[in-house]
Each structure stands twice: as structure tokens, then as C-alpha cells.
Scaffold this active site. Sequence first.
Site, mmCIF file in Angstrom:
data_model
loop_
_atom_site.group_PDB
_atom_site.id
_atom_site.type_symbol
_atom_site.label_atom_id
_atom_site.label_comp_id
_atom_site.label_asym_id
_atom_site.label_seq_id
_atom_site.Cartn_x
_atom_site.Cartn_y
_atom_site.Cartn_z
ATOM 1 N N TYR A 113 17.244 48.065 31.159
ATOM 2 C CA TYR A 113 16.420 49.092 30.519
ATOM 3 C C TYR A 113 16.049 48.733 29.079
ATOM 4 C CZ TYR A 113 17.511 52.346 34.340
ATOM 5 O OH TYR A 113 17.626 52.956 35.559
ATOM 6 N N LYS A 139 25.921 41.572 40.265
ATOM 7 C CA LYS A 139 25.176 40.874 41.331
ATOM 8 C C LYS A 139 25.090 39.391 40.968
ATOM 9 C CE LYS A 139 22.778 40.929 45.209
ATOM 10 N NZ LYS A 139 23.487 41.070 46.506
ATOM 11 N N ASP A 199 25.616 45.748 46.198
ATOM 12 C CA ASP A 199 25.364 46.200 47.566
ATOM 13 C C ASP A 199 26.675 46.548 48.274
ATOM 14 O OD1 ASP A 199 25.734 43.487 47.145
ATOM 15 O OD2 ASP A 199 24.526 42.843 48.833
ATOM 16 N N ASP A 250 23.085 53.531 37.113
ATOM 17 C CA ASP A 250 22.128 54.621 37.270
ATOM 18 C C ASP A 250 21.927 54.925 38.751
ATOM 19 O OD1 ASP A 250 20.187 56.529 36.862
ATOM 20 O OD2 ASP A 250 18.656 55.143 36.166
ATOM 21 N N ASP A 295 23.708 58.281 41.327
ATOM 22 C CA ASP A 295 22.975 59.216 42.190
ATOM 23 C C ASP A 295 23.635 59.293 43.558
ATOM 24 O OD1 ASP A 295 21.202 59.609 40.119
ATOM 25 O OD2 ASP A 295 19.415 59.391 41.359
#
Length: 364
Positions: free
Chosen positions: A136, A186, A219, A243, A247
Site C-alpha cells: 500500500y 509468499k 494461500d 487486510d 476479512d
Amino acid sequence: MARIAVIPGDGVGPEVVAESEKVLRAIDAADPGVSFEFDHFDWGTEKYLGSGEMMPPDALDVLRGYDAILFGAVGSPAVKDHVTLRQLLLKIRFGFDYYVNLRPVKLLPGVTSPIAGARPEDIDMVFVREGTEGEYAGIGDRIYPGTDREVALQTSVFSRFGTERVIRWAFELAKREGRSVTSVSKGNALNYTAVLWDEIFDEVAAQYPTVPTESLLVDAAAMFLVMEPQRFGVIVASNLFADILTDLGAALMGGMGLAPSANLNPERVFPSMFEPIHGSAPDIAGQGKANPIGSIWSVALMMEYLGHVDWSKAILGAIEATVAGGKALTPDLGGSASTAETGNAVAAALRVPSFVTGGRKVPR
């Protein structure tokens, strides 16, 4: 007296923030040792549509003098999300160096998780999201716009300084609370940024030999959040990965309306900011259907930040009692209560800490 800057923002933001203020005013009335002064700022999309600015140029200077910031939500169908987000929420996060975005994920008694048979002890974790760099960072460009050669470039920024400080903060939290730390990355695909993250995680982990650790690809972490949520304690991840995963975490705990967050500047150079993680929900704005619990829970995090740990616990206890009671639930939780009715129920359920007696504080 704690001075609180209130930015209700867009959509359902003003509705849920009003209920958080209601809880804070109830505490103010109950405890002579705690008082609040609220200043409201009408920054958001309506201001943007009128002036071309989500908030004034000197907004950070204005906010700097407060003890904490209570934030509602940002976003409107009338303006592109990247404009509203970048010019308000992210401007504050980056300007005030909120490198810790704390997001508890906890299943409350009485709430049914979409995971069949899940119990409150199965879903009880804390995400530590890096908040000032990563994906970001806002660095990039678009070249040859509007042509068939158009290219968009977005650069992630992972510094040793920024990565190490947030990972270390996560380890300190885990050490205090007796939790494990899971790093989410990752590194198999992002061979520069994520590999640096992984290397720094291993370096910091070596300095905390008593804290159990695990490293997962993002993942795999998403899968295990659903299949084995009980394996997680503290989860530390980059801006984007945390982020997205929070959720999913909000869904596991019963819905976005329940999920709180704290944007922290741990050094307290700037006032920290507290907000629910849900968006502005324009489809239900103004209808009294929004769940205020995520915002009220964020106020519990604020009270801990301000040094009122007992009141923080009292707020969470009131939330748990309200949800378990089942009589003041908003539609997202299967009830028919309004936003204000749920806020009233939480405020009424507050148990005054034992050290507040006879209109005076007594030594603990």
C-alpha cells in the site's frame, strides 16, 4: 480529560460512531476519574464533493493535539474508492506512522460461526498488520495511458526497518499474552520483498526462543484459518495480506459488523486511531441496520490504549452479554434491533469496575 477527535465519515460511519460515543459517555458518567471531550470533524465524501478535498490540508496538524481518534468509515459510490481512501484514511495512517494495525478475531459466545461446530475457544487470534509500507506504499505510475500500450506499475516497499519493527511488536504481544506467532508471507513467488520479510522474521524469532512460531504462505494461511483456526495466536503479515485475511477472520467470527481494529503508533508520537474494519455500507446507510459492535469493540481497544484496562474489559464484557442475550441483535446477526437499540443494550450492560465506588476512585 481525554480529548477525542471524532471523524464519522461516510455511509454507516456516523451511525456506528454515535453508539461508540454513547458507551464512552456512559463511562464518563459512571467514573469520576475518567472524562472525555469530543470534537467532531465532517471530513469525508460530502466534503470532497463540495470542495474537492476529503479533509483540509492542515488536517494532520489539527489531529495531532488529540489523545485518540475515533473513526467511522470512508467510501461512497459517488467517488472512486482509491480517491476517498488515499485522501482520508490512508493519509492519516501514513502521516501518523501507524505501523501496527491491530485486528482481534474472536468468536463471541452466542454467535454462530460459518465453521460448523466452532466454539469461542477455537477462534481467538490477533492479527498484527503492517500499516505504513508494503503493497500500500502508493508508489507507481501509468504510462501510455489510453493506448493499447498502457502499462500500470505498482511498487511494493519492504524496508528492513519497517518489517523488523512490526514483527518485533508482534513477538512482544505474543510474549505478554502467552501466544504463538505465525508469519504470513509468499516467499516462494515474491522473491525479493517476501523473502526479505521471511529472513527478518527468522532473525527476530531467534531472539524469542520461548515463543512458538510458524511461517505460512498466504494461500495456506487462508486454508488453515477455515480448517484449523485454533492453531493461530498472533498473526503478523504485510499490509495487503493481513487486510485480506482479516476479512476472512471477520467472517469466521460472525460478520464484518463485529470486527474491530486499532491503528497504533506505539511510540505515541501521534494519537492512535480506532475504527471498525467494515466499510461504509452505502446500501444500508441511514436505515438503522448497521451493527455498531465493531465500532464499540474498537472503543474497548481505545480504552486500553488510554490506560483504562478495566474499562476496556468492561466494554468487551458488555458486548459479550449483549450478543449472548440475543435480544438486541442487528439484522446481520439474525435479529431485528436497530443500530441505536444495540448501542443502548451494550451501554446498559456495562459493569462498573469494582475500584469505582461511591462516586470516587479507590486505590487498587
